[in-house]
Design an enzyme around this catalytic site. Structure first.
Site, PDB file in Angstrom:
ATOM      1  N   CYS A 116       0.810  -1.226   0.000  1.00  0.00           N
ATOM      2  CA  CYS A 116       0.000   0.000   0.000  1.00  0.00           C
ATOM      3  C   CYS A 116       0.841   1.273   0.000  1.00  0.00           C
ATOM      4  O   CYS A 116       0.358   2.342  -0.364  1.00  0.00           O
ATOM      5  CB  CYS A 116      -0.946   0.005   1.198  1.00  0.00           C
ATOM      6  SG  CYS A 116      -2.184  -1.273   1.083  1.00  0.00           S
ATOM      7  N   HIS A 258      -3.283   7.625   1.330  1.00  0.00           N
ATOM      8  CA  HIS A 258      -3.671   6.284   0.914  1.00  0.00           C
ATOM      9  C   HIS A 258      -5.091   6.052   1.439  1.00  0.00           C
ATOM     10  O   HIS A 258      -5.380   6.311   2.611  1.00  0.00           O
ATOM     11  CB  HIS A 258      -2.678   5.293   1.526  1.00  0.00           C
ATOM     12  CG  HIS A 258      -3.112   3.876   1.437  1.00  0.00           C
ATOM     13  ND1 HIS A 258      -3.659   3.337   0.297  1.00  0.00           N
ATOM     14  CD2 HIS A 258      -3.092   2.865   2.352  1.00  0.00           C
ATOM     15  CE1 HIS A 258      -3.944   2.065   0.517  1.00  0.00           C
ATOM     16  NE2 HIS A 258      -3.616   1.761   1.747  1.00  0.00           N
ATOM     17  N   ASN A 288     -10.004   0.029  -0.786  1.00  0.00           N
ATOM     18  CA  ASN A 288      -8.560   0.218  -0.671  1.00  0.00           C
ATOM     19  C   ASN A 288      -7.901  -0.427  -1.899  1.00  0.00           C
ATOM     20  O   ASN A 288      -7.994  -1.639  -2.079  1.00  0.00           O
ATOM     21  CB  ASN A 288      -8.099  -0.457   0.633  1.00  0.00           C
ATOM     22  CG  ASN A 288      -6.608  -0.388   0.855  1.00  0.00           C
ATOM     23  OD1 ASN A 288      -5.823  -0.248  -0.079  1.00  0.00           O
ATOM     24  ND2 ASN A 288      -6.195  -0.516   2.113  1.00  0.00           N
TER      25      ASN A 288
END
Ligand code: COA
Length: 331
Positions: A116, A258, A288
């Site tokens: 991520c 993020h 996500n």
């Protein structure tokens, strides 16, 4: 004294696959509910790439959009950095596939995998190349087909992740004209305990693919949700606080982090004593998307006029590794 060339963000692009997987769709797959997912994560739906649409293909579309935005031709790209956890193949790299698809004949390129945090890590690397004068046009792509490593029988993870791609073109500030990069950082803290927080156990050299690993679904993600939550809240708050320290909160225009989870954002804002609407969020639409989430969010924030001119914009990312990093720009 080294002369550093100021770096700017010349172009932004994003791509979301067509197919929508809603919370109601997931209710049919696992024991969950729209209400549970939305309250815990802020996610309503996510996008899922078509079977014949790999992460390189999505990345190439986002890359072309970033080049169009910057009015730079593919032949003028010097370097392609692709952040991904879900490359088309173990090798060759997605950077090669994107180069071919967009016709960036002169470019070199390589992939960066930091889950991520991947886009911020690739952004940081790109800055070094432009700042040093080595290259003028560096394309940074974040692209993920996480649906290929999600277990749709595991309610802990399948509600969170989605597919997508985003890209930025970094150039010397004089050419870019906006988005001056003021600082950027990358950090990691690895170890067996950290592996267990978020990982795919099989398919690498430690545990190669076998009928047993397939049967045990070890090619899909496992996640210790609570550990990730605690790490993400404290890291998000720390990155934003430390990056803004030299400038002061009053100069902040937007945080484009993020897109991890809305509850994490809210908890971090509380620690920072900052209103939640300072944070741009599109997690309700996409979930996500790991390395794709920062450039997708940045592109949408820009299109929606959420990046005030002359103000500071900070991106913070964190994830498996553990890994974390930031970049701060003046828009
Ligand atoms: N639907 C319904 N119930 C679910 C569920 C789902 N999708 N997923 C888990 N649950 C259950 C759990 O099994 C548990 O049940 P139990 O008490 O009977 O064992 C219960 O809900 C509470 O689980 P818990 O893990 O304590 O929930 P939580 O409030 O911590 O929320 C997460 C879980 C995953 C949403 C939260 O930990 C989180 O946001 N973590 C970060 C995840 C993330 O952002 N990952 C990406 C990092 S880059």
């Amino acid at each position: 004294m080294i002369n550093r060339i100021p770096v700017g963000i010349a172009g932004l692009g994003a791509y979301a696959p067509e197919k929508v997987l809603s919370n109601q769709d997931l209710e049919k797959l696992v024991d969950t509910s729209d209400e549970w997912i939305y309250q815990r994560t802020g996610i309503r739906e996510r996008r899922i790439a078509a079977p014949d649409e790999d992460s390189g293909a999505m990345g190439a579309i986002a890359a072309m959009r970033a080049l169009d935005d910057a009015r730079v031709a593919p032949e003028d790209v010097d370097l392609i950095l692709c952040a991904t956890t879900t490359p088309d193949l173990p090798f060759p790299t997605n950077a090669c596939h994107i180069q071919h698809r967009i016709g960036a004949k002169r470019a070199g390129g390589f992939d960066i995998n930091s889950a991520c945090s991947g886009f911020v890590f690739a952004f940081n690397t790109a800055v070094q190349f432009v700042q040093s004068g080595t290259y003028r046009n560096v394309l940074v792509v974040g692209t993920e087909k996480l649906s290929t490593i999600v277990n749709y029988e595991d309610r802990n993870t399948c509600v969170i992740f989605g597919d997508g791609a985003g890209a930025m073109l970094l150039r010397p500030l004089d050419d870019a004209g906006r988005g001056e990069v003021l600082s950027t950082s990358i950090s990691t803290n690895g170890g067996p305990e950290q592996d267990a927080v978020l990982m795919v156990a099989a398919g690498g050299s430690r545990l190669p693919a076998s009928p047993e690993t397939l049967a045990a679904k070890q090619h899909t993600m496992i996640m210790g949700g609570n550990k990730v939550y605690r790490f993400a809240v404290s890291t998000f708050a720390k990155l934003v606080k430390e990056s803004l320290e030299p400038y002061g909160y009053e100069q902040l225009g937007r945080i484009v982090p993020h897109q991890v989870n809305q509850r994490i954002v809210e908890a971090a804002c509380e620690r920072l004593d900052m209103p939640v609407d300072m944070v741009f969020s599109n997690i309700h639409k996409y979930g996500n998307t790991a390395a794709a989430s920062v450039p997708v969010a940045f592109t949408e924030a820009y299109r929606e006029d959420m990046l005030p001119k002359g103000k500071l914009v900070v991106s913070a990312a964190f994830g498996a590794g553990l890994s974390w990093g930031h970049f701060l720009v003046r828009w």
